[in-house]
Motif scaffolding. Structure first.
Motif, mmCIF file in Angstrom:
data_model
loop_
_atom_site.group_PDB
_atom_site.id
_atom_site.type_symbol
_atom_site.label_atom_id
_atom_site.label_comp_id
_atom_site.label_asym_id
_atom_site.label_seq_id
_atom_site.Cartn_x
_atom_site.Cartn_y
_atom_site.Cartn_z
ATOM 1 N N ARG A 1 1.537 1.526 -2.784
ATOM 2 C CA ARG A 1 1.293 0.241 -2.665
ATOM 3 C C ARG A 1 1.057 -0.199 -1.293
ATOM 4 O O ARG A 1 0.254 -1.283 -0.979
ATOM 5 C CB ARG A 1 2.211 -0.772 -3.325
ATOM 6 N N CYS A 2 1.133 0.744 -0.247
ATOM 7 C CA CYS A 2 1.033 0.272 0.963
ATOM 8 C C CYS A 2 0.604 1.543 1.636
ATOM 9 O O CYS A 2 1.139 2.772 1.377
ATOM 10 C CB CYS A 2 2.322 -0.006 1.814
ATOM 11 N N GLY A 3 -0.490 1.374 2.631
ATOM 12 C CA GLY A 3 -0.897 2.635 3.384
ATOM 13 C C GLY A 3 -0.459 2.711 4.838
ATOM 14 O O GLY A 3 -0.804 3.598 5.494
ATOM 15 N N LEU A 4 0.410 1.794 4.891
ATOM 16 C CA LEU A 4 1.074 1.925 6.246
ATOM 17 C C LEU A 4 0.316 1.916 7.663
ATOM 18 O O LEU A 4 0.447 2.736 8.406
ATOM 19 C CB LEU A 4 1.960 3.354 6.529
ATOM 20 N N CYS A 5 -0.546 0.921 7.252
ATOM 21 C CA CYS A 5 -1.792 0.743 8.541
ATOM 22 C C CYS A 5 -1.078 0.250 9.764
ATOM 23 O O CYS A 5 -1.933 0.348 10.808
ATOM 24 C CB CYS A 5 -2.789 0.073 7.807
ATOM 25 N N GLY A 6 -0.044 -0.595 9.879
ATOM 26 C CA GLY A 6 0.445 -0.892 10.909
ATOM 27 C C GLY A 6 -0.080 -2.282 11.417
ATOM 28 O O GLY A 6 0.348 -2.805 12.350
ATOM 29 N N ASP A 7 -0.850 -2.856 10.568
ATOM 30 C CA ASP A 7 -1.442 -4.314 10.873
ATOM 31 C C ASP A 7 -1.937 -4.778 9.481
ATOM 32 O O ASP A 7 -2.944 -4.829 9.228
ATOM 33 C CB ASP A 7 -2.851 -3.807 11.739
ATOM 34 N N CYS A 8 -0.793 -5.459 9.009
ATOM 35 C CA CYS A 8 -0.876 -5.795 7.681
ATOM 36 C C CYS A 8 -1.758 -7.056 7.194
ATOM 37 O O CYS A 8 -1.981 -7.967 8.079
ATOM 38 C CB CYS A 8 0.696 -6.272 7.090
ATOM 39 N N VAL A 9 -2.652 -6.749 6.443
ATOM 40 C CA VAL A 9 -3.640 -8.113 6.174
ATOM 41 C C VAL A 9 -3.555 -8.404 4.752
ATOM 42 O O VAL A 9 -4.287 -9.330 4.074
ATOM 43 C CB VAL A 9 -5.136 -7.102 6.152
ATOM 44 N N LEU A 10 -2.277 -8.442 4.129
ATOM 45 C CA LEU A 10 -2.218 -8.992 2.739
ATOM 46 C C LEU A 10 -2.271 -10.443 2.649
ATOM 47 O O LEU A 10 -2.534 -11.060 1.554
ATOM 48 C CB LEU A 10 -0.725 -8.643 2.270
ATOM 49 N N HIS A 11 -2.179 -11.125 3.771
ATOM 50 C CA HIS A 11 -2.386 -12.652 3.711
ATOM 51 C C HIS A 11 -3.693 -12.975 3.589
ATOM 52 O O HIS A 11 -3.994 -14.227 3.187
ATOM 53 C CB HIS A 11 -1.875 -13.428 5.012
ATOM 54 N N ILE B 1 -2.644 -8.063 -2.128
ATOM 55 C CA ILE B 1 -3.019 -6.837 -2.802
ATOM 56 C C ILE B 1 -3.641 -6.023 -1.677
ATOM 57 O O ILE B 1 -4.675 -6.503 -1.024
ATOM 58 C CB ILE B 1 -3.993 -6.999 -3.992
ATOM 59 N N CYS B 2 -2.996 -4.784 -1.439
ATOM 60 C CA CYS B 2 -3.531 -3.919 -0.427
ATOM 61 C C CYS B 2 -4.799 -3.352 -0.601
ATOM 62 O O CYS B 2 -5.002 -2.239 -1.426
ATOM 63 C CB CYS B 2 -2.549 -2.939 0.071
ATOM 64 N N PRO B 3 -5.869 -3.713 0.153
ATOM 65 C CA PRO B 3 -7.146 -2.936 -0.115
ATOM 66 C C PRO B 3 -7.116 -1.644 0.694
ATOM 67 O O PRO B 3 -8.061 -0.819 0.253
ATOM 68 C CB PRO B 3 -8.212 -4.010 0.718
HETATM 69 S S1 SF4 Z 1 -2.402 -4.009 4.796
HETATM 70 FE FE1 SF4 Z 1 -0.224 -4.124 4.487
HETATM 71 S S2 SF4 Z 1 0.306 -3.187 2.457
HETATM 72 FE FE2 SF4 Z 1 -1.901 -2.518 3.087
HETATM 73 S S3 SF4 Z 1 -1.563 -0.597 4.341
HETATM 74 FE FE3 SF4 Z 1 -1.528 -2.245 5.760
HETATM 75 S S4 SF4 Z 1 0.536 -2.648 5.971
HETATM 76 FE FE4 SF4 Z 1 0.433 -1.736 3.981
#
Ligand code: SF4
Lengths: 308, 223
Positions: free
Chosen positions: B131-141, B146-148
């Motif tokens: 469910r999360c790619g650990l991108c370090g800059d969350c864009v879920l808002h 839903i994590c793209p």
């Molecule tokens: S956008 Fe949020 S949920 Fe998706 S990889 Fe980044 S931190 Fe994880």
């Protein structure tokens, strides 16, 4: 004119443009591409060179562009986001321009899962929307993707994108097209049209929002060789719709290949007459390039306008 | 939590071929919850390895222990007395735990029993999804929760691509198209206009591309 692209000139002349597709081979000779270019040179304004289409390794689109350009066909370099990060993309953008390419088509790219290297890593550092925006910005604002200034000789591409009216969610397809136009797309090639009714609905929404006045849309046409191929595409290629009636018509035909060509001609003529907002045709005769001249001629699209 | 799955017995056995006595260390953290490296799995793995080796006439002695967490030096210390006289340590933790054990007992042969797959949650009993790619800059808002990055097979930020059909991704009819989910959710929330906003390229230096990342909370540091 914003660029030196011949395709741009044809489109801006208000005449229907014609583009085709030349698929590079899975080996290191450009002879076949040159042969196809010879065949197409008088019948198209430009030809796409696919970028390792369906994620199968082939001669690169830029190298392919050099081959067909030698034969007088203007290349449309396809660039997918699958295989390169933003550094490699810009290096190729500069390189392609330096080799005389003037059209760049930005797309996501087919996932590697179905190609001949399913264990590879995909990149998607930037997506197609971002690529469109950033290539335009290289030209119009002389900036690298990072925002650093391009001091001289910025690449001045005529920027294209794709739209798929047959993918879902359908209602969002026109929004996404508009988003691409906002991002900087100047011409659009659509996915192969088999479901004309859906394409017409799509174009109706496009016209309602005036998008056809802001971008040149080229309708994607693919002649089918057999009912099996048609059925396979409809069932197995995500984002394609092939109506049963079309499969049946090919099945009942005495000479299915002939029928496939006739159907492509009918589609183009139908769109020319009935679907406003379409500015050209993108004829994708996959591994069947030799039928393009006949299709172009019989649709009244020959000779091609001389815009030089 | 971190989701991991056990490697095959053959693979694990081949890593300790020349050992006579091994310590198997489970972890009571995430891998216990996802049934890959808890107490039960540790015992079962030890028994399986012993049986395999007995059948091959090369008996193996095993010792088992389950650490509270293997991603914390404090809990790795508790292994010390068990590690001394074994030829190798098999860690049933995620990749982090294996490295902590290897670092602490630098003269020991430490091998992983699990493949660390992803961070995600459970769908059903025995089924987990990333469910999360650990991108370090969350864009879920911006994407309706839903994590793209991880749920879209192309990590597209301005999706959906042209391969989305009937709600599924082009790579599999069993995989939901993340962007269809995003679209549906944003529509239900009356926020479709947000999807028309151009999302710029991501700063991947906040993800794995800047080398190992560190998180620091100075306010809780002791010295
Ligand atoms: S956008 Fe949020 S949920 Fe998706 S990889 Fe980044 S931190 Fe994880």
């Amino acid at each position: 004119m914003k660029t030196e692209s011949k395709l741009e000139k044809v489109l801006n002349s208000g005449k229907f443009a014609v583009t085709a597709e030349i698929g590079p081979p899975k080996h290191a000779s450009g002879d076949g591409m040159k042969h196809h270019a010879d065949m197409l040179v008088d019948y198209v304004d430009a030809a796409n060179i696919t970028d390792s289409q369906t994620a199968i390794v082939r001669i690169s689109s830029i190298a392919g562009g050099v081959h067909i350009k030698e034969k007088g066909v203007e290349p449309i370099v396809q660039m997918t986001c699958r295989d390169r990060n933003r550094i490699a993309m810009q290096a190729d953008i500069l390189g392609a321009y330096s080799l005389g390419m003037r059209n760049l088509l930005c797309l996501s790219g087919d996932h590697q899962k179905f190609g001949n290297h399913p264990t590879s890593k995909n990149v998607y550092d930037v997506d197609s929307m971002q690529l469109i925006h950033l290539v335009r910005r290289m030209r119009d604002e002389k900036l690298f993707f990072s925002g650093e200034e391009i001091k001289e000789n910025e690449p001045r591409f005529f920027v294209g994108a794709v739209a798929n009216p047959f993918a879902d969610p359908f209602e969002f397809r026109v929004d996404r097209l508009e988003k691409k136009v906002e991002a900087g797309a100047e011409f659009i090639q659509t996915q192969c049209i088999f479901d004309m009714e859906r394409f017409e609905r799509f174009m109706e929404m496009v016209r309602e929002r005036g998008i056809d006045e802001r971008v040149h849309i080229l309708a994607g046409i693919t002649p089918m060789k057999s009912w099996r191929a048609a059925k396979y595409i409809g069932n197995n290629v995500s984002g394609m719709i092939v109506p049963d009636a079309l499969v049946q018509r090919l099945k009942n035909a005495e000479d299915p290949k002939r029928e496939g060509i006739e159907m492509a001609i009918e589609q183009i003529n139908y769109i020319k007459e009935n679907v406003k907002g379409v500015h050209g045709f993108h004829v994708m005769a996959i591994a069947w390039e030799e039928v393009v001249p006949e299709i172009v001629e019989r649709c009244g699209l020959y000779p091609r306008p001389n815009v030089d | 939590m971190i989701i991991a799955q056990q490697k095959s017995i053959q693979d694990i056995a081949s890593m300790i071929e020349d050992c006579n006595k091994v310590l198997l260390v489970g972890c009571a953290g995430c891998v216990t919850v996802c049934l890959a490296g808890g107490e039960k799995e540790t015992e079962v793995l030890a028994a399986s390895l012993r049986i395999k080796r007995r059948l091959e006439n090369k008996p193996l002695e095993t010792v088992t222990f389950v650490a509270t967490r293997q991603c914390d030096p404090e809990y790795i210390e508790t292994l010390e007395s068990y590690v001394k006289d074994v030829d190798a340590v098999i860690s049933l933790a995620c990749g982090v735990g294996v490295q902590y054990v290897a670092e602490r007992f630098s003269d020991k042969w430490v091998v992983p029993a699990l493949n660390t797959n992803f961070i995600g949650g459970s769908l059903n009993h025995g089924e987990w999804e990333e469910r999360c790619g650990l991108c370090g800059d969350c864009v879920l808002h911006r994407t309706g929760g839903i994590c793209p990055i991880i749920r879209c097979s192309k990590s597209i930020l301005n999706g959906p691509c042209g391969g989305s059909q009937y709600g599924k991704c082009e790579i599999s009819k069993d995989m939901d198209c993340a962007w269809q989910l995003i679209y549906d959710r944003m529509k239900a929330l009356g926020k479709l206009d947000k999807l028309m906003e151009y999302q710029p390229p991501k700063d991947w230096s906040k993800s794995r591309d800047g080398g190992p990342r560190r998180a620091v909370r100075e306010d809780v540091m002791i010295d």
